[in-house]
Design a protein around this motif. Structure first.
Motif, PDB file in Angstrom:
ATOM      1  N   ALA A 126       0.685  -1.218   0.135  1.00  0.00           N
ATOM      2  CA  ALA A 126       0.102  -0.001   0.140  1.00  0.00           C
ATOM      3  C   ALA A 126       0.841   1.280  -0.065  1.00  0.00           C
ATOM      4  CB  ALA A 126      -0.901  -0.035   1.203  1.00  0.00           C
ATOM      5  N   LEU A 127       1.961   1.346   0.705  1.00  0.00           N
ATOM      6  CA  LEU A 127       2.747   2.479   0.648  1.00  0.00           C
ATOM      7  C   LEU A 127       3.651   2.641  -0.423  1.00  0.00           C
ATOM      8  CD1 LEU A 127       4.514   2.136   4.406  1.00  0.00           C
ATOM      9  CD2 LEU A 127       2.963   4.050   3.617  1.00  0.00           C
ATOM     10  N   LEU A 128       3.897   1.600  -1.290  1.00  0.00           N
ATOM     11  CA  LEU A 128       4.630   1.590  -2.385  1.00  0.00           C
ATOM     12  C   LEU A 128       3.728   1.745  -3.659  1.00  0.00           C
ATOM     13  CD1 LEU A 128       7.449  -1.081  -1.808  1.00  0.00           C
ATOM     14  CD2 LEU A 128       7.575   1.521  -1.607  1.00  0.00           C
ATOM     15  N   ARG A 129       2.359   1.775  -3.035  1.00  0.00           N
ATOM     16  CA  ARG A 129       1.333   1.725  -4.322  1.00  0.00           C
ATOM     17  C   ARG A 129       1.430   0.923  -5.451  1.00  0.00           C
ATOM     18  NH1 ARG A 129      -0.954   7.293  -3.890  1.00  0.00           N
ATOM     19  NH2 ARG A 129       0.146   8.388  -2.137  1.00  0.00           N
ATOM     20  N   VAL A 130       1.759  -0.542  -4.944  1.00  0.00           N
ATOM     21  CA  VAL A 130       1.738  -1.575  -5.740  1.00  0.00           C
ATOM     22  C   VAL A 130       0.557  -2.050  -6.211  1.00  0.00           C
ATOM     23  CG1 VAL A 130       2.767  -3.883  -6.162  1.00  0.00           C
ATOM     24  CG2 VAL A 130       4.048  -2.402  -5.013  1.00  0.00           C
ATOM     25  N   ARG A 131       0.143  -2.093  -7.485  1.00  0.00           N
ATOM     26  CA  ARG A 131      -1.202  -2.508  -8.082  1.00  0.00           C
ATOM     27  C   ARG A 131      -0.893  -3.442  -8.792  1.00  0.00           C
ATOM     28  NH1 ARG A 131      -3.142  -0.246  -4.048  1.00  0.00           N
ATOM     29  NH2 ARG A 131      -3.720   1.852  -3.987  1.00  0.00           N
ATOM     30  N   ARG A 132      -2.064  -4.506  -8.854  1.00  0.00           N
ATOM     31  CA  ARG A 132      -1.813  -5.556  -9.593  1.00  0.00           C
ATOM     32  C   ARG A 132      -2.842  -5.100 -10.798  1.00  0.00           C
ATOM     33  NH1 ARG A 132      -4.830 -10.824  -9.758  1.00  0.00           N
ATOM     34  NH2 ARG A 132      -3.706 -12.243 -11.157  1.00  0.00           N
ATOM     35  N   GLY A 133      -2.087  -5.045 -11.936  1.00  0.00           N
ATOM     36  CA  GLY A 133      -3.270  -4.734 -13.095  1.00  0.00           C
ATOM     37  C   GLY A 133      -3.945  -5.957 -13.724  1.00  0.00           C
ATOM     38  N   GLY A 134      -5.193  -5.649 -14.198  1.00  0.00           N
ATOM     39  CA  GLY A 134      -5.804  -6.698 -15.070  1.00  0.00           C
ATOM     40  C   GLY A 134      -6.336  -7.811 -14.518  1.00  0.00           C
ATOM     41  N   GLY A 135      -6.198  -8.062 -13.110  1.00  0.00           N
ATOM     42  CA  GLY A 135      -6.236  -9.308 -12.496  1.00  0.00           C
ATOM     43  C   GLY A 135      -8.195  -9.477 -12.354  1.00  0.00           C
ATOM     44  N   ARG A 136      -8.451 -10.753 -12.440  1.00  0.00           N
ATOM     45  CA  ARG A 136      -9.767 -10.991 -12.372  1.00  0.00           C
ATOM     46  C   ARG A 136      -9.985 -12.306 -11.531  1.00  0.00           C
ATOM     47  NH1 ARG A 136      -9.192 -12.424 -17.686  1.00  0.00           N
ATOM     48  NH2 ARG A 136      -9.884 -14.655 -18.076  1.00  0.00           N
ATOM     49  N   LEU A 137     -11.054 -12.396 -10.997  1.00  0.00           N
ATOM     50  CA  LEU A 137     -11.400 -13.556 -10.115  1.00  0.00           C
ATOM     51  C   LEU A 137     -12.088 -14.418 -11.281  1.00  0.00           C
ATOM     52  CD1 LEU A 137     -11.164 -15.061  -7.546  1.00  0.00           C
ATOM     53  CD2 LEU A 137     -13.427 -14.234  -6.741  1.00  0.00           C
ATOM     54  N   HIS A 138     -11.457 -15.759 -11.618  1.00  0.00           N
ATOM     55  CA  HIS A 138     -12.148 -16.641 -12.469  1.00  0.00           C
ATOM     56  C   HIS A 138     -12.515 -17.906 -11.781  1.00  0.00           C
ATOM     57  CE1 HIS A 138      -8.480 -18.834 -12.925  1.00  0.00           C
ATOM     58  NE2 HIS A 138      -7.598 -17.381 -13.092  1.00  0.00           N
ATOM     59  N   ALA A 139     -13.048 -18.883 -12.627  1.00  0.00           N
ATOM     60  CA  ALA A 139     -13.734 -20.323 -11.886  1.00  0.00           C
ATOM     61  C   ALA A 139     -12.629 -20.971 -11.416  1.00  0.00           C
ATOM     62  CB  ALA A 139     -14.421 -20.877 -12.882  1.00  0.00           C
ATOM     63  N   GLY A 140     -11.255 -20.715 -11.686  1.00  0.00           N
ATOM     64  CA  GLY A 140     -10.297 -21.845 -11.281  1.00  0.00           C
ATOM     65  C   GLY A 140      -9.669 -21.106  -9.924  1.00  0.00           C
ATOM     66  N   VAL A 141      -9.995 -20.045  -9.279  1.00  0.00           N
ATOM     67  CA  VAL A 141      -9.364 -19.535  -8.223  1.00  0.00           C
ATOM     68  C   VAL A 141      -9.724 -20.323  -6.910  1.00  0.00           C
ATOM     69  CG1 VAL A 141      -9.072 -17.473  -6.851  1.00  0.00           C
ATOM     70  CG2 VAL A 141      -8.771 -17.348  -9.374  1.00  0.00           C
ATOM     71  N   VAL A 142     -11.003 -20.365  -6.847  1.00  0.00           N
ATOM     72  CA  VAL A 142     -11.772 -21.089  -5.680  1.00  0.00           C
ATOM     73  C   VAL A 142     -11.278 -22.407  -5.355  1.00  0.00           C
ATOM     74  CG1 VAL A 142     -13.714 -21.413  -4.309  1.00  0.00           C
ATOM     75  CG2 VAL A 142     -13.378 -19.138  -5.351  1.00  0.00           C
ATOM     76  N   PRO A 143     -11.586 -22.953  -6.604  1.00  0.00           N
ATOM     77  CA  PRO A 143     -11.268 -24.525  -6.404  1.00  0.00           C
ATOM     78  C   PRO A 143      -9.700 -24.888  -6.271  1.00  0.00           C
ATOM     79  CG  PRO A 143     -12.623 -24.527  -8.199  1.00  0.00           C
ATOM     80  CD  PRO A 143     -12.187 -23.047  -7.644  1.00  0.00           C
TER      81      PRO A 143
END
Length: 139
Positions: A60-77
């Motif tokens: 947060a201090l370095l303002r690191v942002r992950r660009g373009g990420g999305r939660l898709h069906a494979g993440v939870v399993p």
């Protein structure tokens, strides 16, 4: 340290420091991990939580942002399988290496399972048996 050798040395020293620290906290000890996962001892859980809070604060201090990420069906399993594997084997993929280095040879079975699982996934994915959107994990 912009040379290849300098970068390798920096990675080696950082890895050794991390392995030492993780071992000292107890993450390399299967019994300690079992007590954490069964909520018998919250010391390691709180250590893990503290590490997440620290890194989230630094990001947060370095303002690191992950660009373009999305939660898709494979993440939870995938997360569920990762957690189950961690609970059964006593460590995430890095911990068995620390366990073997500490003399706990049954962790070799965990390492073999990790390697076998990755190869099985690549084989099944290459033959299109799996239709999983890997999202940003495509490399």
């Amino acid at each position: 340290m912009r040379t290849r050798g300098g970068l390798l040395l920096a990675n080696l020293l950082t890895g050794l420091a991390l392995g030492f620290t993780v071992t000292r906290i107890g993450f390399g000890d299967y019994a300690e991990l079992n007590r954490m996962f069964t909520f018998q001892d919250l010391r390691m859980f709180l250590s893990f939580f503290g590490a997440v809070v620290i890194i989230a604060s630094v990001f947060a201090l370095l303002r690191v942002r992950r660009g373009g990420g999305r939660l898709h069906a494979g993440v939870v399993p995938g997360a569920v399988l990762f957690g189950i594997g961690w609970a059964i084997s006593g460590g995430c993929p890095a911990i068995p290496i620390i366990q073997v280095a500490s003399g706990y040879l049954p962790a070799v079975v965990t390492i073999a399972g990790i390697v076998g699982g990755v190869r099985l996934y690549r084989w099944a994915s290459g033959r299109h048996y799996l239709r999983i959107d890997r999202g940003s994990c495509e490399g």
